[in-house]
Design an enzyme around this catalytic site. Structure first.
Site, PDB file in Angstrom:
ATOM      1  CE  LYS A 101      47.675  50.462  37.584  1.00 47.31           C
ATOM      2  NZ  LYS A 101      48.508  49.298  37.976  1.00 47.31           N
ATOM      3  CG  ASP A 105      44.146  45.974  40.315  1.00 52.99           C
ATOM      4  OD1 ASP A 105      43.196  45.368  39.784  1.00 52.99           O
ATOM      5  OD2 ASP A 105      45.334  45.741  40.061  1.00 52.99           O
ATOM      6  CE  LYS A 155      45.569  43.398  42.262  1.00 47.91           C
ATOM      7  NZ  LYS A 155      46.886  43.005  41.764  1.00 47.91           N
ATOM      8  CG  ASP A 195      47.012  49.551  40.953  1.00 44.83           C
ATOM      9  OD1 ASP A 195      48.250  49.592  40.885  1.00 44.83           O
ATOM     10  OD2 ASP A 195      46.316  48.888  40.163  1.00 44.83           O
ATOM     11  CG  ASP A 205      45.751  41.555  38.837  1.00 42.38           C
ATOM     12  OD1 ASP A 205      45.344  42.703  39.097  1.00 42.38           O
ATOM     13  OD2 ASP A 205      46.533  40.926  39.581  1.00 42.38           O
ATOM     14  CD  GLU A 252      44.785  46.924  36.703  1.00 42.21           C
ATOM     15  OE1 GLU A 252      45.383  47.778  37.361  1.00 42.21           O
ATOM     16  OE2 GLU A 252      45.037  45.696  36.814  1.00 42.21           O
ATOM     17  NE  ARG A 297      50.509  45.145  31.578  1.00 42.80           N
ATOM     18  CZ  ARG A 297      51.415  44.196  31.896  1.00 42.80           C
ATOM     19  NH1 ARG A 297      51.938  43.452  30.940  1.00 42.80           N
ATOM     20  NH2 ARG A 297      51.800  44.021  33.141  1.00 42.80           N
TER      21      ARG A 297
END
Length: 572
Positions: free
Chosen positions: A338, A343, A350, A361, A420, A422, A424
């Site tokens: 990933k 993010d 967030k 991230d 949020d 995202e 996956r």
């Protein structure tokens, strides 16, 4: 990793290979169904994207931020700063001498003066793992290092001993390490099993990683002065220890690269910049490289990646590296990481506190890229494909909205109820591409869920998968490499948690219930019948303190596990 700031970025070199074009699909199988208007939206938003080869680095932004951008080619090849070697006798020019002690079995090697066992005990030295006691004998520093219970002696204990040595000897240039003397050629109880090669590798990993420093944006720093470490062992063990030391230094360099990638500010480490680093890695590590830009991502029907990227001014990239071992491969393993370079949560925004460490991230992609960088040097015998979908997740008028539906590469539709979640979404495309290669195994890494941190804390990664044998292999590799994981289930009865009213699946589970497992079940939808393991590294990808061989910031978690897995992987 000790580094000197540079004011000039390394220029992009000639691409390693031609990137995938519209008339040459990234993989053989193609599933019909493209996210409606994705290409048109990407072109309208960015005014017609350039091919990767024509995209320049983010130099215009560098002046605005006042940051420096070092040569990644130098970072990839020049660290660690310590040279390691083995010797049969203690070098006379050693500025520091460290001796390992087991709890309850103290013994000072012959020729070492000043380390009095009774004095050490009176001063509170109990030989706990990583415990140190420093004495000065004339011009020489002497260090007692605890190794703990002899029955639990392991590579991780030796790794922590290497870190203790590096931290205690950071003020000198030359240091020597002597393993416990007891049991070598005496009638004492046998030493616990640890091969000379394992000892050398673990010591080099621990010592190197303990000296890591990320100081690119600091006006001044005080890096370790340690430049040479000699491990003193019997002559019969010297060669094996030396080989282990070389392996350990190379593994540590890969971990340091992953830490560097994660520690870079998000404004400097954009998806385009990550692709440039991948180019440098490919050139120095004999890898095949393909990079897809935003137009090609749309053409290849990577709807999850394209959808997450819509909210950002920074264009996404899909990075694919391939390692081919000399003499042919016994198996193929696909790694998927990933790569969310920042993010914000998208429209499901967030909090300010929640965003502070979100440059982390992309730790999964960093681990995959760093692992790929070391495969040729370590002569890994299997073919390895590294896939890194990378983008920012930002809010804007074009960002995906809760309730939108995206179509992934394998044709499955996804209802996005939380922007949020995202990671996956981009992994759905990465895993689909990996499955199309029909490898013998797929392993993905992602800072995926806060739920996994709640369950396992900051030091242990969650491990899930669809194949118990592969999961056991990954678990074993993680234990040998000192990166703890815990096997979590993927119960079929929880599959309904990701059922959607309007699409094939949704990107969230039931509120407050098994969040890490719901994410794992989501990812399972994109690997088909290929053996697959998932590492949720949301906890251990970042350290909040300097401890042992960890430094505050990115840890490079997963690199050692992957290398350990790959070096002995077989299809049978």
């Amino acid at each position: 990793m000790a580094k000197k700031a540079t004011a000039k970025r390394a220029t992009a070199k000639k691409p390693v290979t031609r990137r995938a074009a519209a008339n040459k699909p990234l993989a053989k199988r193609a599933v019909a169904g493209t996210q409606a208007g994705a290409k048109k939206q990407a072109g309208a938003k960015r005014g017609g994207a350039k091919r990767v080869g024509a995209v320049k680095s983010d130099g215009a932004r560098r002046a605005a931020t006042g940051g420096t951008t070092p040569s990644w080619q130098a970072r990839i090849t020049s660290w660690p700063d310590i040279s390691f070697s083995s010797a049969a006798a203690l070098p006379a020019d050693s500025d520091a001498v460290a001796v390992g002690f087991f709890a309850g079995r103290p013994a000072v090697p012959a020729g070492i003066r000043g380390l009095d066992v009774a004095l050490l005990r009176r001063q509170g030295f109990e030989a706990k793992v990583g415990q140190t006691h420093v004495l000065t004998a004339g011009r020489q520093t002497q260090i007692a290092i605890g190794l703990g219970d002899p029955g639990r002696y392991s590579p991780e204990v030796a790794r922590r001993a290497g870190a203790a040595l590096a931290r205690s000897a950071s003020h000198v240039r030359r240091a020597a390490f002597l393993p416990p003397a007891e049991g070598r050629g005496t009638r004492a109880r046998p030493m616990p099993t640890l091969s000379p090669g394992e000892l050398g590798q673990a010591l080099a990993e621990g010592a190197s990683l303990a000296t890591y420093e990320f100081s690119e944006y600091k006006s001044s720093s005080a890096p370790s002065r340690l430049r040479r470490v000699i491990v003193v062992v019997p002559e019969t063990e010297r060669r094996e220890v030396a080989d282990g030391l070389r392996r350990g230094a190379r593994v540590a360099r890969a971990v340091g690269l992953a830490r560097d990638l994660v520690n870079e500010p998000a404004r400097a480490m954009t998806p385009r910049r990550l692709a440039e680093v991948a180019t440098a890695v490919a050139e120095s590590s004999r890898l095949e490289l393909k990079v897809l830009d935003e137009n090609e991502i749309a053409e290849e029907r990577l709807g999850g990646l394209a959808g997450v990227a819509l909210g950002s001014e920074e264009p996404p990239r899909l990075i694919r590296l391939t390692y081919e071992p000399e003499g042919g491969a016994s198996a193929t393993v696909a790694l998927v990481g990933k790569g969310i370079t920042f993010d914000s949560g998208g429209l499901s925004l967030k909090t300010a506190d929640g965003m502070m460490s979100m440059k982390t991230d992309m730790s999964g992609a960093a681990a995959v890229l760093a692992t790929m960088s070391a495969l040729a040097d370590l002569q890994v015998p299997v073919r390895v494909i590294g896939i890194m979908p990378t983008t920012e997740n930002m809010p804007s008028g074009r960002a995906i909205k809760p309730g939108d539906v995206l179509r992934a590469r394998n044709g499955k539709t996804i209802e996005v109820l939380n922007t949020d979640a995202e990671g996956r979404l981009v992994l759905a495309d990465g895993l689909s591409l990996a499955a199309e290669e029909k490898p013998d195994a797929i392993v993905d890494l992602a800072t995926l869920t806060g739920a996994c941190v709640v369950a396992l804390g900051r030091q242990i990664a969650g491990l899930m998968g669809n194949d118990d044998r592969l999961v056991a292999r990954v678990k074993d590799a993680s234990e040998r490499s000192g990166e703890p994981t815990w096997h979590l289930p993927l119960p079929d009865e929880y599959r309904r948690h990701i059922d959607s009213e309007v699409a094939d699946i949704k990107n969230v589970g039931n509120a407050g219930q098994a969040g890490a497992l719901a994410a794992g079940l989501f990812l399972r939808e994109f690997v088909g019948q290929i053996p697959w393991a998932h590492l949720d590294i949301a906890g251990p990808a970042r350290s909040d303190a300097d401890e042992g061989y960890l430094r505050k910031g990115g840890t490079g978690f997963g690199v050692r596990t992957l290398i350990e897995l790959l070096k002995s992987f077989s299809a049978s």
